[in-house]
Design a protein around this motif. Structure first.
Motif, PDB file in Angstrom:
ATOM      1  N   LEU A  25       0.827  -1.206   0.000  1.00  0.00           N
ATOM      2  CA  LEU A  25       0.000   0.000   0.000  1.00  0.00           C
ATOM      3  C   LEU A  25       0.866   1.263   0.000  1.00  0.00           C
ATOM      4  CD1 LEU A  25      -2.793  -1.025   2.542  1.00  0.00           C
ATOM      5  CD2 LEU A  25      -2.928  -0.980   0.039  1.00  0.00           C
ATOM      6  N   LYS A  26       1.988   1.202   0.701  1.00  0.00           N
ATOM      7  CA  LYS A  26       2.914   2.337   0.675  1.00  0.00           C
ATOM      8  C   LYS A  26       3.571   2.456  -0.694  1.00  0.00           C
ATOM      9  CE  LYS A  26       7.061   1.991   2.289  1.00  0.00           C
ATOM     10  NZ  LYS A  26       8.263   1.884   3.144  1.00  0.00           N
ATOM     11  N   SER A  27       3.933   1.337  -1.276  1.00  0.00           N
ATOM     12  CA  SER A  27       4.650   1.339  -2.560  1.00  0.00           C
ATOM     13  C   SER A  27       3.803   1.926  -3.691  1.00  0.00           C
ATOM     14  CB  SER A  27       5.069  -0.093  -2.931  1.00  0.00           C
ATOM     15  OG  SER A  27       5.917  -0.634  -1.945  1.00  0.00           O
ATOM     16  N   LEU A  30      -0.928   4.637  -2.094  1.00  0.00           N
ATOM     17  CA  LEU A  30      -2.343   4.750  -1.773  1.00  0.00           C
ATOM     18  C   LEU A  30      -2.563   5.744  -0.629  1.00  0.00           C
ATOM     19  CD1 LEU A  30      -5.193   3.671  -2.405  1.00  0.00           C
ATOM     20  CD2 LEU A  30      -4.810   1.915  -0.653  1.00  0.00           C
ATOM     21  N   PHE A  31      -1.593   5.782   0.292  1.00  0.00           N
ATOM     22  CA  PHE A  31      -1.624   6.740   1.390  1.00  0.00           C
ATOM     23  C   PHE A  31      -0.308   7.517   1.404  1.00  0.00           C
ATOM     24  CE2 PHE A  31      -4.006   2.944   2.776  1.00  0.00           C
ATOM     25  CZ  PHE A  31      -5.268   3.508   2.917  1.00  0.00           C
ATOM     26  N   ASP A  32      -0.324   8.729   1.946  1.00  0.00           N
ATOM     27  CA  ASP A  32       0.928   9.476   2.046  1.00  0.00           C
ATOM     28  C   ASP A  32       1.729   8.960   3.234  1.00  0.00           C
ATOM     29  OD1 ASP A  32       0.161  10.775   4.445  1.00  0.00           O
ATOM     30  OD2 ASP A  32      -0.876  12.344   3.312  1.00  0.00           O
ATOM     31  N   GLU A  33       2.985   9.416   3.350  1.00  0.00           N
ATOM     32  CA  GLU A  33       3.902   8.855   4.341  1.00  0.00           C
ATOM     33  C   GLU A  33       3.508   9.193   5.776  1.00  0.00           C
ATOM     34  OE1 GLU A  33       7.210  12.457   4.130  1.00  0.00           O
ATOM     35  OE2 GLU A  33       7.625  10.531   3.187  1.00  0.00           O
ATOM     36  N   PRO A  37       2.475   6.370  10.443  1.00  0.00           N
ATOM     37  CA  PRO A  37       2.719   6.736  11.843  1.00  0.00           C
ATOM     38  C   PRO A  37       1.431   7.025  12.619  1.00  0.00           C
ATOM     39  CG  PRO A  37       4.280   7.853  10.418  1.00  0.00           C
ATOM     40  CD  PRO A  37       3.274   7.188   9.521  1.00  0.00           C
ATOM     41  N   LEU A  38       0.445   7.637  11.956  1.00  0.00           N
ATOM     42  CA  LEU A  38      -0.845   7.878  12.604  1.00  0.00           C
ATOM     43  C   LEU A  38      -1.564   6.559  12.892  1.00  0.00           C
ATOM     44  CD1 LEU A  38      -2.154  10.970  10.603  1.00  0.00           C
ATOM     45  CD2 LEU A  38      -1.322  10.930  12.958  1.00  0.00           C
ATOM     46  N   LEU A  39      -1.400   5.591  11.985  1.00  0.00           N
ATOM     47  CA  LEU A  39      -1.978   4.270  12.193  1.00  0.00           C
ATOM     48  C   LEU A  39      -1.337   3.601  13.416  1.00  0.00           C
ATOM     49  CD1 LEU A  39      -4.192   2.834  10.567  1.00  0.00           C
ATOM     50  CD2 LEU A  39      -2.404   1.553   9.385  1.00  0.00           C
ATOM     51  N   GLY A 234       4.206  -2.732   8.053  1.00  0.00           N
ATOM     52  CA  GLY A 234       4.616  -2.862   6.655  1.00  0.00           C
ATOM     53  C   GLY A 234       4.790  -1.509   5.984  1.00  0.00           C
ATOM     54  N   GLY A 235       3.900  -0.556   6.304  1.00  0.00           N
ATOM     55  CA  GLY A 235       3.995   0.773   5.708  1.00  0.00           C
ATOM     56  C   GLY A 235       5.214   1.550   6.159  1.00  0.00           C
ATOM     57  N   ASN A 236       5.697   1.255   7.364  1.00  0.00           N
ATOM     58  CA  ASN A 236       6.882   1.952   7.886  1.00  0.00           C
ATOM     59  C   ASN A 236       8.179   1.202   7.603  1.00  0.00           C
ATOM     60  OD1 ASN A 236       5.746   4.322   9.255  1.00  0.00           O
ATOM     61  ND2 ASN A 236       4.753   2.839  10.607  1.00  0.00           N
TER      62      ASN A 236
END
Length: 335
Positions: A25-27, A30-33, A37-39, A234-236
Motif C-alpha cells: 500500500l505504501k509502494s 495509496l496513502f501518504d507517508e 505513523p498515525l496508524l 509494513g507501511g513503515n
C-alpha cells in the motif's frame, strides 16, 4: 513432518502477508507517508489496549490462575531472568541509547498477545485445556512484558538531557495505554469473580451476557488491533535500513527465535512440565517479537525503525524455528 511444517506456516504466514500488504500500500502511494505513523498511534492508544483488556477479561475463572501457579511462576521468573541478562549485556554491547531498549525487548518479549493463544490452540489438536492454560498465562505474562518494555525504553533514553528518574518510569507504567488496558481487564475480572451466581451456575451479571453491545464493541476493536499494527509495520518498513542495522537484526533474531526458546523450553522440560503445559510454553517463548513493540517504541522516543525490522525478521525466522521446535517436541513425545 509435513503437517508440522504446514501448521507452522499457517500460524506465521498470515502475519507476514499482512505486513507485506502494508508495504504494498505504501509502494503504490495509496496513502501518504504521514498515514502509517498515525496508524501506529491509533493502534497503540486504542486497538491494542482493547485487545489486552479483552484477553484478560476472557480468562474464564480467576481461581484457575492460582491452580496453575507453578507455570505462572516459571513464566515470570524466566522472563525476568532474560530481561536482566539482556540489560547487562546490551548496555555494554550497544552504543546507541535509542536502540538499547529495543534490543532488550527482542531478548524476552514475544508476540504472545496476538498469536500466542491461537498457536497454542493449533498445537494442542483440539484439546481445550492447553488453550485455557494459554489464556491464563497471558494474564501474567502480557502485563509483565509491557511493564518491562517501559522500563527498558526508559533506562537509556534521556528526558530534556537528563536520565529518566524512577518516579518518571513509574508514571509511564501507570499511564501507558497497554498497561491501562491490562489493569482494567484485571479489575473487571476480579469484580466478575465476586459476582453471585444463578442456580444454573452462571453469573447474574456479566458484560458479555447483559451488555452485549459493549462487549461486541470492545471485541471489534480487539480484533482490529493485529491487522492495523501489521499494516502500519509494513507501511513503515524500509529495506534500505537492513544493511545499516544487519548486525543488530541478526543478534535480535537469534536471541528471540533461538536462544530464548532453547533455554526456556529446555528448562521447562527438565522441571517436568507436561504436554498440557507445553503448547502454551512454546507459544510464549517461540513466537516472534511483539508487534506492539513498534508503536510503543515510537511513542517513547526510541528507535522504532530497528523495532520494525526486528518484528519483521523474527516473524520470518520463526516460520522455521517454530517448525523445528514443534517437530522436536512431537518426536520426543512432549506434545
Amino acid at each position: 513432518m509435513f503437517s508440522n511444517l504446514f501448521f507452522t506456516l499457517n500460524a506465521v504466514m498470515p502475519i507476514v502477508l499482512v505486513i507485506a500488504t502494508g508495504y504494498f500500500l505504501k509502494s503504490i502511494h495509496l496513502f501518504d507517508e504521514n498515514f502509517f505513523p498515525l496508524l501506529n498511534k491509533l493502534c497503540f492508544r486504542c486497538c491494542l489496549p482493547s485487545l489486552l483488556f479483552f484477553n484478560v477479561y476472557n480468562v474464564e475463572n480467576l481461581s484457575e490462575v492460582a491452580h496453575y501457579w507453578k507455570i505462572c511462576i516459571f513464566a515470570i521468573v524466566s522472563i525476568l531472568v532474560f530481561f536482566i541478562l539482556a540489560v547487562l549485556v546490551i548496555r555494554i554491547s550497544v552504543s546507541d541509547d535509542r536502540q538499547k531498549g529495543v534490543m532488550i525487548q527482542a531478548a524476552y518479549r514475544s508476540n504472545y498477545a496476538i498469536i500466542g493463544i491461537s498457536l497454542a490452540m493449533s498445537i494442542s489438536s483440539g484439546d481445550s485445556r492447553p488453550v485455557a492454560l494459554a489464556s491464563i498465562l497471558s494474564s501474567v505474562s502480557i502485563p509483565l512484558f509491557n511493564v518491562l518494555a517501559i522500563i527498558a525504553l526508559s533506562l537509556f533514553v534521556s528526558e530534556n538531557g537528563k536520565k529518566v528518574s524512577v518516579i518518571s518510569i513509574i508514571r509511564k507504567i501507570f499511564t501507558n495505554p497497554l498497561i491501562l488496558g491490562v489493569l482494567t481487564g484485571i479489575v473487571f475480572l476480579v469484580i466478575r469473580h465476586f459476582i453471585p451466581e444463578n442456580e444454573n451456575g452462571t453469573k447474574i451479571f456479566t458484560i458479555k451476557q447483559n451488555l452485549p453491545f459493549v462487549y461486541k464493541t470492545v471485541s471489534m476493536l480487539a480484533v482490529s488491533a493485529s491487522p492495523i499494527a501489521l499494516i502500519a509495520l509494513g507501511g513503515n518498513f524500509k529495506f534500505s535500513a537492513v544493511s545499516r542495522l544487519k548486525y543488530k537484526i541478526i543478534a535480535g533474531v537469534l536471541a528471540r527465535t533461538v536462544l530464548c526458546p532453547l533455554v526456556c523450553l529446555t528448562a521447562a522440560y527438565k522441571i517436568g512440565f507436561s504436554s498440557l503445559e507445553f503448547p502454551a510454553l512454546i507459544a510464549l517463548y517461540g513466537t516472534p517479537l511483539a508487534v506492539s513493540t513498534v508503536p510503543m517504541t515510537a511513542e517513547m522516543g526510541s528507535d522504532s525503525e530497528l523495532a520494525g525490522q526486528l518484528v519483521v525478521w523474527t516473524t520470518l525466522a520463526s516460520a522455521f524455528t517454530l517448525f523445528v521446535i514443534i517437530f522436536i517436541c512431537r518426536q520426543t513425545g512432549i506434545l
